[in-house]
Write an enzyme that holds these catalytic residues in place. Structure first.
Site, PDB file in Angstrom:
ATOM      1  N   LYS A  99       0.864  -1.189   0.000  1.00 10.61           N
ATOM      2  CA  LYS A  99       0.000   0.000   0.000  1.00 10.61           C
ATOM      3  C   LYS A  99       0.895   1.232   0.000  1.00 10.61           C
ATOM      4  O   LYS A  99       1.730   1.401   0.885  1.00 10.61           O
ATOM      5  CB  LYS A  99      -0.907   0.009   1.237  1.00 10.61           C
ATOM      6  CG  LYS A  99      -1.606   1.352   1.494  1.00 10.61           C
ATOM      7  CD  LYS A  99      -2.536   1.317   2.718  1.00 10.61           C
ATOM      8  CE  LYS A  99      -3.080   2.712   3.054  1.00 10.61           C
ATOM      9  NZ  LYS A  99      -3.957   2.727   4.237  1.00 10.61           N
ATOM     10  N   ASP A 154      -2.469  10.272   3.445  1.00 14.22           N
ATOM     11  CA  ASP A 154      -3.860   9.876   3.667  1.00 14.22           C
ATOM     12  C   ASP A 154      -4.563  10.921   4.518  1.00 14.22           C
ATOM     13  O   ASP A 154      -4.549  10.853   5.743  1.00 14.22           O
ATOM     14  CB  ASP A 154      -3.917   8.497   4.332  1.00 14.22           C
ATOM     15  CG  ASP A 154      -5.354   8.035   4.589  1.00 14.22           C
ATOM     16  OD1 ASP A 154      -6.272   8.658   4.009  1.00 14.22           O
ATOM     17  OD2 ASP A 154      -5.537   7.052   5.332  1.00 14.22           O
ATOM     18  N   LYS A 197      -9.865  13.222   7.957  1.00 14.18           N
ATOM     19  CA  LYS A 197      -9.413  12.879   9.309  1.00 14.18           C
ATOM     20  C   LYS A 197      -9.362  14.130  10.178  1.00 14.18           C
ATOM     21  O   LYS A 197      -9.188  15.237   9.655  1.00 14.18           O
ATOM     22  CB  LYS A 197      -8.001  12.281   9.231  1.00 14.18           C
ATOM     23  CG  LYS A 197      -7.920  10.884   8.643  1.00 14.18           C
ATOM     24  CD  LYS A 197      -6.487  10.390   8.635  1.00 14.18           C
ATOM     25  CE  LYS A 197      -6.389   8.999   8.021  1.00 14.18           C
ATOM     26  NZ  LYS A 197      -7.037   7.936   8.799  1.00 14.18           N
ATOM     27  N   ASP A 213       1.819   6.572   5.383  1.00 17.79           N
ATOM     28  CA  ASP A 213       0.843   5.616   4.863  1.00 17.79           C
ATOM     29  C   ASP A 213       1.298   4.926   3.567  1.00 17.79           C
ATOM     30  O   ASP A 213       0.571   4.122   3.003  1.00 17.79           O
ATOM     31  CB  ASP A 213      -0.514   6.325   4.672  1.00 17.79           C
ATOM     32  CG  ASP A 213      -1.696   5.408   4.932  1.00 17.79           C
ATOM     33  OD1 ASP A 213      -1.535   4.403   5.644  1.00 17.79           O
ATOM     34  OD2 ASP A 213      -2.788   5.712   4.413  1.00 17.79           O
ATOM     35  N   ASP A 250     -12.015   7.288   3.761  1.00 23.35           N
ATOM     36  CA  ASP A 250     -10.803   7.069   4.555  1.00 23.35           C
ATOM     37  C   ASP A 250     -10.439   5.580   4.631  1.00 23.35           C
ATOM     38  O   ASP A 250      -9.355   5.229   5.073  1.00 23.35           O
ATOM     39  CB  ASP A 250     -11.003   7.658   5.959  1.00 23.35           C
ATOM     40  CG  ASP A 250      -9.690   7.828   6.709  1.00 23.35           C
ATOM     41  OD1 ASP A 250      -8.622   7.717   6.066  1.00 23.35           O
ATOM     42  OD2 ASP A 250      -9.746   8.071   7.925  1.00 23.35           O
ATOM     43  N   GLU A 291      -9.339   3.751   2.364  1.00 21.32           N
ATOM     44  CA  GLU A 291      -8.861   3.810   0.984  1.00 21.32           C
ATOM     45  C   GLU A 291      -7.815   2.753   0.664  1.00 21.32           C
ATOM     46  O   GLU A 291      -7.657   2.359  -0.480  1.00 21.32           O
ATOM     47  CB  GLU A 291      -8.275   5.209   0.699  1.00 21.32           C
ATOM     48  CG  GLU A 291      -6.812   5.428   1.101  1.00 21.32           C
ATOM     49  CD  GLU A 291      -6.555   5.308   2.596  1.00 21.32           C
ATOM     50  OE1 GLU A 291      -7.516   5.391   3.370  1.00 21.32           O
ATOM     51  OE2 GLU A 291      -5.391   5.095   2.982  1.00 21.32           O
ATOM     52  N   ARG A 346      -7.665  -0.409   1.247  1.00 19.50           N
ATOM     53  CA  ARG A 346      -8.228  -1.646   0.696  1.00 19.50           C
ATOM     54  C   ARG A 346      -8.680  -1.457  -0.748  1.00 19.50           C
ATOM     55  O   ARG A 346      -8.693  -2.405  -1.525  1.00 19.50           O
ATOM     56  CB  ARG A 346      -9.357  -2.138   1.609  1.00 19.50           C
ATOM     57  CG  ARG A 346     -10.547  -1.235   1.684  1.00 19.50           C
ATOM     58  CD  ARG A 346     -11.418  -1.508   2.906  1.00 19.50           C
ATOM     59  NE  ARG A 346     -10.801  -1.016   4.143  1.00 19.50           N
ATOM     60  CZ  ARG A 346     -11.343  -1.146   5.354  1.00 19.50           C
ATOM     61  NH1 ARG A 346     -12.489  -1.787   5.497  1.00 19.50           N
ATOM     62  NH2 ARG A 346     -10.732  -0.673   6.419  1.00 19.50           N
TER      63      ARG A 346
HETATM   64  N1  BES Z   1      -4.032   4.699   6.930  1.00 18.80           N
HETATM   65  C1  BES Z   1      -5.146   4.488   7.775  1.00 18.80           C
HETATM   66  C2  BES Z   1      -4.855   3.505   8.901  1.00 18.80           C
HETATM   67  C3  BES Z   1      -3.861   3.934   9.937  1.00 18.80           C
HETATM   68  C4  BES Z   1      -4.280   4.490  11.128  1.00 18.80           C
HETATM   69  C5  BES Z   1      -2.512   3.736   9.761  1.00 18.80           C
HETATM   70  C6  BES Z   1      -3.366   4.840  12.083  1.00 18.80           C
HETATM   71  C7  BES Z   1      -1.601   4.091  10.710  1.00 18.80           C
HETATM   72  C8  BES Z   1      -2.019   4.639  11.884  1.00 18.80           C
HETATM   73  C9  BES Z   1      -6.307   3.915   6.961  1.00 18.80           C
HETATM   74  O1  BES Z   1      -6.380   4.319   5.650  1.00 18.80           O
HETATM   75  C10 BES Z   1      -7.546   4.357   7.629  1.00 18.80           C
HETATM   76  O2  BES Z   1      -7.821   5.524   7.613  1.00 18.80           O
HETATM   77  N2  BES Z   1      -8.291   3.425   8.178  1.00 18.80           N
HETATM   78  C11 BES Z   1      -9.506   3.721   8.862  1.00 18.80           C
HETATM   79  C12 BES Z   1     -10.531   2.720   8.404  1.00 18.80           C
HETATM   80  C13 BES Z   1     -11.928   3.057   8.820  1.00 18.80           C
HETATM   81  C14 BES Z   1     -12.416   4.289   8.101  1.00 18.80           C
HETATM   82  C15 BES Z   1     -12.816   1.874   8.507  1.00 18.80           C
HETATM   83  C16 BES Z   1      -9.239   3.567  10.346  1.00 18.80           C
HETATM   84  O3  BES Z   1      -8.479   2.683  10.754  1.00 18.80           O
HETATM   85  O4  BES Z   1      -9.769   4.375  11.102  1.00 18.80           O
HETATM   86 ZN    ZN Z   2      -4.618   4.883   4.791  1.00 21.86          ZN
HETATM   87 MN    MN Z   3      -7.433   6.140   5.444  1.00 22.17          MN
END
Ligand code: BES
Ligand code: ZN
Ligand code: MN
Length: 497
Positions: free
Chosen positions: A263, A268, A275, A286, A345, A347, A349
């Site tokens: 990824k 992000d 966010k 990210d 967010d 994204e 996946r």
């Molecule tokens: N890049 C983030 C996940 C992340 C969070 C990485 C903290 C490193 C530290 C990912 O793209 C994300 O935003 N995931 C969301 C998913 C949710 C919207 C289902 C998350 O984990 O909050």
């Molecule tokens: Zn992300």
């Molecule tokens: Mn995200």
């Protein structure tokens, strides 16, 4: 800092670092010094209450009877478990102390330790690796650093009775270190410097090592139907890229490769599902999965690994704008499956859905392993001690877990099960890109699985381990390159011929 291997001899200048076991048990070099200084070393230990416990330090300045500036003793603990990782940690600590001494030349004595199965050459090589990895720093933007804060250490000489073996053992570790350093550097660069276009350009540099590099732009990806990936990048001013790296080192050039998919969200923001601003700067990390793919390929090519590996990086920037994807949008992925984007967010996946499908479709790999800073939920479950492992094949699982233990990049297996599929059912598309908030790392993995087409597959959720907020044994605070060592080892043990 230069790392030099040389025959044991008392240095005529600078500092000398020696290891000491718990209970003030001196190893041969320390013994010799203690004799030469008429017991000054042991008296220094008493004066500073140094016992030889792991990572304890005692310093003897201007030791009599020598021309050394100082002797730095470092505790090795009980020494019962001095394995490769323990020696790397010792070498790392030695480098830190050597740097703190402000000397330009420091020697490190490599003595045999009872119970350690490695020879003096291999021991020296491991210590050198630890020293190199721990003393790496990202100082490109520190223009006002005071001279005293800059490391002055020029040469770290490892004194070992097996110089030839040390050099031979160190050669592949240099390739590994170079791979790790590339990954750390790409990770550390801010998102205004490393974006999909500039990161793809960095992949081109691997051509020099014999890696084949292909870069697909948006037009090509559009033709292939990669709308899930493209949707994530459509709000960005930067063009999304898919990088395809190939290292063909196996005797049989036609042998099916192992594929590693990363990824690479260079920033992000969350997109329209933006966010909160607190901590958002962390989202420059990210792209760590993609950076691991680059570093791993560099490490493999650098030591001419006898294995066929494909590395794929999905590079996008997730930004809110007038062209950005909206919550509720439905995208048709390359696989033909449709996805309702509930939360922009989630994204990673979406990027991996198309990268994984493209990978298996084109390369028919024997196994596919992805790395992704995919979910905050994996931090809730495992913290920063283990990365999450989701895997469809027990043999693949065992190999990865074992490589994790050997390299200190630990993995903990979590379930994949169709019972979670109901959580990502959509009313208007084949699936939606988020569940109900529970088991968030598992529903994300379950989502990815739909794009693997039953190829043996492992997913590493590295959101908790890709960077570290505190110094670790051989990783300074910041980018960890978690996954490079792990996968380099995994490939060497399971696929090299
Ligand atoms: N890049 C983030 C996940 C992340 C969070 C990485 C903290 C490193 C530290 C990912 O793209 C994300 O935003 N995931 C969301 C998913 C949710 C919207 C289902 C998350 O984990 O909050
Ligand atoms: Zn992300
Ligand atoms: Mn995200």
């Amino acid at each position: 800092m230069k790392l030099i291997f040389a025959k044991p001899a008392m240095p005529s200048k600078g500092a000398l670092v020696v290891g000491v076991l718990e209970g003030r048990k001196l190893l041969p070099t320390a013994q010799a010094i203690d004799a030469k200084t008429h017991g000054a070393l042991k008296r220094a230990f008493e004066a500073s209450r140094f016992e030889g416990k792991k990572d304890q330090v005692a310093i003897l300045l201007a030791p009599p009877g020598t021309r050394l500036s100082r002797i730095i003793a470092i505790g090795l603990g009980k020494g019962v478990e001095v394995n490769a990782l323990g020696l790397e940690a010792f070498g790392a600590k030695a480098a830190l102390e050597a740097i703190a001494s402000q000397e330009s030349d420091v020697a490190l004595a490599v003595d045999a330790i009872a119970g350690c199965k490695l020879g003096l050459g291999e021991m020296a090589a491991r210590m050198a690796l630890g020293a190199r990895l721990r003393s790496w720093r990202f100082d490109r933007y520190l223009t006002q650093e005071k001279p005293d804060d800059k490391p002055k250490l020029k040469n770290l000489t490892l004194l070992t009775g097996e110089v030839t073996q040390a050099r031979r053992a160190f050669a592949p570790l240099v390739a590994l270190a170079e791979g790790i350093e590339l990954t750390r550097e790409l990770q550390s660069e801010p998102a205004n410097i490393i974006h999909p276009e500039s990161m793809a350009a960095r992949a081109r540099e691997l051509t020099k090592l014999g890696v084949s590099v292909e870069i697909l732009g948006e037009a090509r990806m559009k033709k292939l139907g990669m709308n899930a990936l493209l949707g994530v990048g459509q709000g960005s001013a930067r063009e999304s890229k898919l990088v395809v790296l190939r290292w063909t080192g196996a005797k049989n050039k036609n042998a099916k490769p192992v594929a590693i998919v990363g990824k690479g969200v260079t920033f992000d923001s969350g997109g329209i599902s933006i966010k909160p601003s607190g901590g958002m700067e962390d989202m420059k990390w990210d792209m760590s999965g993609a950076a691991v793919v680059f570093g791993l390929m560099k490490a493999l090519a650098g030591r001419k690994a006898k294995v066929n590996v494909v590395g794929i990086a999905g590079l996008v920037e997730n930004m809110p704008s007038g062209t950005a994807q909206r919550p509720g949008d439905v995208v048709r992925s390359m696989s033909g499956q449709t996805i309702e984007v509930i939360n922009t967010d989630a994204e990673g996946r979406l990027v991996l859905a198309d990268a994984l499908w493209y990978c298996q479709n084109r390369f028919k790999p024997v196994a596919m392993i992805d790395l992704a800073t995919l979910t905050g939920a994996i931090l809730i479950a495992l913290g920063s001690e283990y990365a999450g492992l989701f895997v469809t094949d027990n043999k693949l699982s065992d190999g990865l877990v074992r490589a994790g233990e050997a390299t200190g990049e630990s993995l903990w297996r979590l379930p994949l099960s169709d019972t979670y599929d109901k959580l990502i059912k959509s009313d208007i598309a084949d699936m939606k890109n988020v569940g109900d908030g529970k088991a968030g790392s598992i529903t994300a993995a379950q989502f990815l699985k739909r794009f693997t087409n039953n190829v043996p597959w492992a997913h590493l959720d590295i959101a908790g381990t890709a960077w570290t907020k505190k110094d670790l044994a051989t990783v300074p605070k910041g980018a960890s390159a978690f996954g490079v060592r792990l996968l380099e080892r995994f490939l060497a043990e399971n696929y090299e011929n």
